[in-house]
Design a protein around this motif. Structure first.
Motif, PDB file in Angstrom:
ATOM      1  N   ALA A  33       0.670  -1.089   0.420  1.00  0.00           N
ATOM      2  CA  ALA A  33      -0.016  -0.077  -0.471  1.00  0.00           C
ATOM      3  C   ALA A  33       1.045   0.826  -0.081  1.00  0.00           C
ATOM      4  O   ALA A  33      -0.064   2.342  -0.734  1.00  0.00           O
ATOM      5  CB  ALA A  33      -0.695  -0.231   1.074  1.00  0.00           C
ATOM      6  N   GLY A  34       2.138   1.154   0.687  1.00  0.00           N
ATOM      7  CA  GLY A  34       2.579   2.304   0.351  1.00  0.00           C
ATOM      8  C   GLY A  34       3.238   2.561  -0.559  1.00  0.00           C
ATOM      9  O   GLY A  34       3.771   3.584  -0.920  1.00  0.00           O
ATOM     10  N   ALA A  35       4.312   1.261  -1.624  1.00  0.00           N
ATOM     11  CA  ALA A  35       4.044   1.890  -2.653  1.00  0.00           C
ATOM     12  C   ALA A  35       3.544   2.700  -3.668  1.00  0.00           C
ATOM     13  O   ALA A  35       4.050   2.986  -4.062  1.00  0.00           O
ATOM     14  CB  ALA A  35       4.837   0.447  -2.626  1.00  0.00           C
ATOM     15  N   GLU A  36       2.193   2.187  -3.839  1.00  0.00           N
ATOM     16  CA  GLU A  36       1.726   2.638  -4.377  1.00  0.00           C
ATOM     17  C   GLU A  36       0.635   3.894  -4.371  1.00  0.00           C
ATOM     18  O   GLU A  36       0.283   4.451  -4.520  1.00  0.00           O
ATOM     19  CB  GLU A  36      -0.365   1.889  -4.123  1.00  0.00           C
ATOM     20  CG  GLU A  36      -1.669   2.470  -4.868  1.00  0.00           C
ATOM     21  CD  GLU A  36      -1.143   2.167  -6.341  1.00  0.00           C
ATOM     22  OE1 GLU A  36      -2.205   2.835  -6.747  1.00  0.00           O
ATOM     23  OE2 GLU A  36      -0.457   1.430  -7.047  1.00  0.00           O
ATOM     24  N   LEU A  37       0.988   4.266  -2.620  1.00  0.00           N
ATOM     25  CA  LEU A  37       1.530   5.803  -2.491  1.00  0.00           C
ATOM     26  C   LEU A  37       2.313   6.641  -3.376  1.00  0.00           C
ATOM     27  O   LEU A  37       1.138   7.530  -3.755  1.00  0.00           O
ATOM     28  CB  LEU A  37       1.129   5.699  -0.978  1.00  0.00           C
ATOM     29  CG  LEU A  37      -0.095   5.200  -0.138  1.00  0.00           C
ATOM     30  CD1 LEU A  37      -0.075   5.646   1.131  1.00  0.00           C
ATOM     31  CD2 LEU A  37      -1.395   6.353  -1.058  1.00  0.00           C
ATOM     32  N   THR A  60       3.882   2.393   9.679  1.00  0.00           N
ATOM     33  CA  THR A  60       5.179   2.939   9.488  1.00  0.00           C
ATOM     34  C   THR A  60       5.668   1.872   8.205  1.00  0.00           C
ATOM     35  O   THR A  60       6.378   2.491   7.767  1.00  0.00           O
ATOM     36  CB  THR A  60       5.430   2.016  10.944  1.00  0.00           C
ATOM     37  OG1 THR A  60       5.982   2.473  12.097  1.00  0.00           O
ATOM     38  CG2 THR A  60       7.404   2.183  10.952  1.00  0.00           C
ATOM     39  N   GLN A  61       5.127   1.069   8.011  1.00  0.00           N
ATOM     40  CA  GLN A  61       5.328  -0.398   7.035  1.00  0.00           C
ATOM     41  C   GLN A  61       5.267   0.637   5.745  1.00  0.00           C
ATOM     42  O   GLN A  61       5.841   0.537   4.557  1.00  0.00           O
ATOM     43  CB  GLN A  61       4.382  -1.769   6.892  1.00  0.00           C
ATOM     44  CG  GLN A  61       4.961  -2.528   8.047  1.00  0.00           C
ATOM     45  CD  GLN A  61       6.395  -2.938   7.811  1.00  0.00           C
ATOM     46  OE1 GLN A  61       7.193  -3.043   6.413  1.00  0.00           O
ATOM     47  NE2 GLN A  61       6.613  -3.828   8.974  1.00  0.00           N
ATOM     48  N   ALA A  62       4.120   1.877   5.320  1.00  0.00           N
ATOM     49  CA  ALA A  62       3.521   2.550   4.435  1.00  0.00           C
ATOM     50  C   ALA A  62       4.607   3.468   4.211  1.00  0.00           C
ATOM     51  O   ALA A  62       5.520   3.635   3.379  1.00  0.00           O
ATOM     52  CB  ALA A  62       2.071   2.082   4.344  1.00  0.00           C
ATOM     53  N   LEU A  63       4.720   4.266   5.532  1.00  0.00           N
ATOM     54  CA  LEU A  63       5.571   5.548   4.542  1.00  0.00           C
ATOM     55  C   LEU A  63       6.930   5.842   5.586  1.00  0.00           C
ATOM     56  O   LEU A  63       7.751   6.967   5.597  1.00  0.00           O
ATOM     57  CB  LEU A  63       4.874   6.538   5.410  1.00  0.00           C
ATOM     58  CG  LEU A  63       3.386   7.114   5.166  1.00  0.00           C
ATOM     59  CD1 LEU A  63       2.660   7.896   6.078  1.00  0.00           C
ATOM     60  CD2 LEU A  63       3.075   7.371   3.947  1.00  0.00           C
ATOM     61  N   ALA A 182      -5.276  -3.453   3.396  1.00  0.00           N
ATOM     62  CA  ALA A 182      -4.957  -2.844   2.915  1.00  0.00           C
ATOM     63  C   ALA A 182      -5.361  -2.018   1.354  1.00  0.00           C
ATOM     64  O   ALA A 182      -4.524  -1.313   0.581  1.00  0.00           O
ATOM     65  CB  ALA A 182      -3.369  -2.818   2.631  1.00  0.00           C
ATOM     66  N   GLY A 183      -6.898  -1.694   1.793  1.00  0.00           N
ATOM     67  CA  GLY A 183      -7.085  -0.787   0.813  1.00  0.00           C
ATOM     68  C   GLY A 183      -7.316   0.231   0.679  1.00  0.00           C
ATOM     69  O   GLY A 183      -6.866   0.922   1.758  1.00  0.00           O
ATOM     70  N   ILE A 184      -8.022   0.806  -0.273  1.00  0.00           N
ATOM     71  CA  ILE A 184      -7.377   2.383  -0.261  1.00  0.00           C
ATOM     72  C   ILE A 184      -8.567   3.218  -0.562  1.00  0.00           C
ATOM     73  O   ILE A 184      -8.954   2.729  -1.541  1.00  0.00           O
ATOM     74  CB  ILE A 184      -6.327   2.710  -1.078  1.00  0.00           C
ATOM     75  CG1 ILE A 184      -4.967   2.390  -1.080  1.00  0.00           C
ATOM     76  CG2 ILE A 184      -6.014   4.885  -1.172  1.00  0.00           C
ATOM     77  CD1 ILE A 184      -3.362   3.150  -1.805  1.00  0.00           C
ATOM     78  N   HIS A 204      -3.548  -3.134  -6.097  1.00  0.00           N
ATOM     79  CA  HIS A 204      -2.107  -2.929  -5.872  1.00  0.00           C
ATOM     80  C   HIS A 204      -2.206  -4.587  -5.178  1.00  0.00           C
ATOM     81  O   HIS A 204      -0.909  -5.145  -5.160  1.00  0.00           O
ATOM     82  CB  HIS A 204      -1.870  -2.234  -5.321  1.00  0.00           C
ATOM     83  CG  HIS A 204      -2.457  -1.807  -3.773  1.00  0.00           C
ATOM     84  ND1 HIS A 204      -3.900  -1.092  -4.327  1.00  0.00           N
ATOM     85  CD2 HIS A 204      -2.385  -1.417  -2.758  1.00  0.00           C
ATOM     86  CE1 HIS A 204      -4.620  -1.053  -2.916  1.00  0.00           C
ATOM     87  NE2 HIS A 204      -3.451  -1.714  -1.937  1.00  0.00           N
ATOM     88  N   LEU A 205      -3.170  -4.893  -5.067  1.00  0.00           N
ATOM     89  CA  LEU A 205      -3.190  -6.101  -4.628  1.00  0.00           C
ATOM     90  C   LEU A 205      -4.135  -7.509  -5.012  1.00  0.00           C
ATOM     91  O   LEU A 205      -4.297  -8.324  -4.522  1.00  0.00           O
ATOM     92  CB  LEU A 205      -3.971  -5.777  -2.990  1.00  0.00           C
ATOM     93  CG  LEU A 205      -3.176  -5.463  -1.872  1.00  0.00           C
ATOM     94  CD1 LEU A 205      -4.457  -4.702  -0.770  1.00  0.00           C
ATOM     95  CD2 LEU A 205      -2.261  -5.570  -1.448  1.00  0.00           C
ATOM     96  N   ASP A 206      -4.840  -7.116  -5.708  1.00  0.00           N
ATOM     97  CA  ASP A 206      -5.441  -7.874  -7.021  1.00  0.00           C
ATOM     98  C   ASP A 206      -5.110  -9.323  -7.517  1.00  0.00           C
ATOM     99  O   ASP A 206      -3.477  -8.793  -7.787  1.00  0.00           O
ATOM    100  CB  ASP A 206      -6.176  -7.439  -7.809  1.00  0.00           C
ATOM    101  CG  ASP A 206      -7.769  -7.689  -8.115  1.00  0.00           C
ATOM    102  OD1 ASP A 206      -8.004  -8.767  -7.392  1.00  0.00           O
ATOM    103  OD2 ASP A 206      -8.199  -7.120  -8.843  1.00  0.00           O
ATOM    104  N   GLY A 207      -5.826 -10.018  -7.816  1.00  0.00           N
ATOM    105  CA  GLY A 207      -4.937 -11.740  -8.213  1.00  0.00           C
ATOM    106  C   GLY A 207      -3.417 -11.793  -7.600  1.00  0.00           C
ATOM    107  O   GLY A 207      -2.793 -12.374  -8.165  1.00  0.00           O
ATOM    108  N   THR A 208      -3.393 -11.838  -6.376  1.00  0.00           N
ATOM    109  CA  THR A 208      -1.972 -12.172  -5.597  1.00  0.00           C
ATOM    110  C   THR A 208      -2.840 -12.596  -3.677  1.00  0.00           C
ATOM    111  O   THR A 208      -3.706 -12.349  -3.603  1.00  0.00           O
ATOM    112  CB  THR A 208      -1.274 -11.142  -5.355  1.00  0.00           C
ATOM    113  OG1 THR A 208      -1.715  -9.971  -4.406  1.00  0.00           O
ATOM    114  CG2 THR A 208      -0.804 -10.147  -6.322  1.00  0.00           C
TER     115      THR A 208
END
Length: 214
Positions: A33-37, A60-63, A182-184, A204-208
């Protein structure tokens, strides 16, 4: 036009002794999710999260080391208390998560209908007032065209998004069932106030294997 991004926390530890802890998958979801932002190139002026461990650790993990202000008004409703008073006290069971979710859905409905008469420590009207207040204050912290983010929980996000669509109650009882870890969700702020632009984005999560709901 400014925007606010509401990010649901990564997968918690359902059925474990300490639910309020990111699972290994949850930590990975938060990083994605952080990488997507970051991919969106968002200059985030203000970042908030609740005080729950799963919310803080997701932030913390995201930012990374970016400043995130904790605010308990972004915390989720107390599902244990609601289950105790409106759901017969059924506990989380990792072997049968669907049964627990079915009970919780019914308990949340009773909690909403009880209003101020609920025996829970926090009633539905009180919950609604605090999450609306948290969002209002985040909006007030942003200047024209600035962006903010809040790391919070499914019940908070679905309530706020439902409210913007005309019914906070429907949001909690319907949208909450489909919120992705982790949806936005994206809100835009303009002259006419806040509007819901997107709910529960998860491409960013779909298909995984990272796509989870609980």
């Amino acid at each position: 036009m400014g925007a606010i991004y509401l990010v649901r926390h990564g997968q918690a530890s359902f059925g474990a002794a300490d639910y309020d802890k990111l699972s290994a998958r949850g930590a990975e979801q938060a990083a994605v999710a952080g990488a997507e932002l970051t991919r969106r190139g968002l200059p985030l002026t203000a970042a908030r999260c609740g005080t729950l461990a799963r919310q803080r650790d997701t932030a913390t993990q995201a930012l990374g080391e970016a400043e995130v202000i904790t605010d308990p008004r972004w915390n989720e409703y107390d599902h244990v208390d609601i289950a105790r008073h409106h759901g017969g006290g059924v506990a989380q069971d990792s072997a049968d998560p669907r049964a627990f979710q079915h009970m919780l859905d019914a308990a949340l409905g009773e909690w909403v209908r009880a209003g101020e008469d609920s025996p829970c420590a926090e009633t539905w009207p009180a919950f609604l007032a605090r999450v609306r207040g948290a969002l209002d204050d985040l909006v007030a912290a942003l200047g024209r065209g600035e962006h903010g983010v809040a790391f919070t929980s499914g019940g908070v996000i679905s309530t706020l998004c439902g409210s913007l669509l005309g019914s906070a109650e429907t949001g909690l009882l319907t949208l909450n069932r489909v919120t992705v870890n982790a949806g936005i969700s994206k809100l835009v702020s303009g002259r006419s106030g806040l509007s819901l632009l997107s709910f529960n984005e998860h491409a960013h999560l779909d298909g995984t294997e990272l796509l989870t709901y609980r």
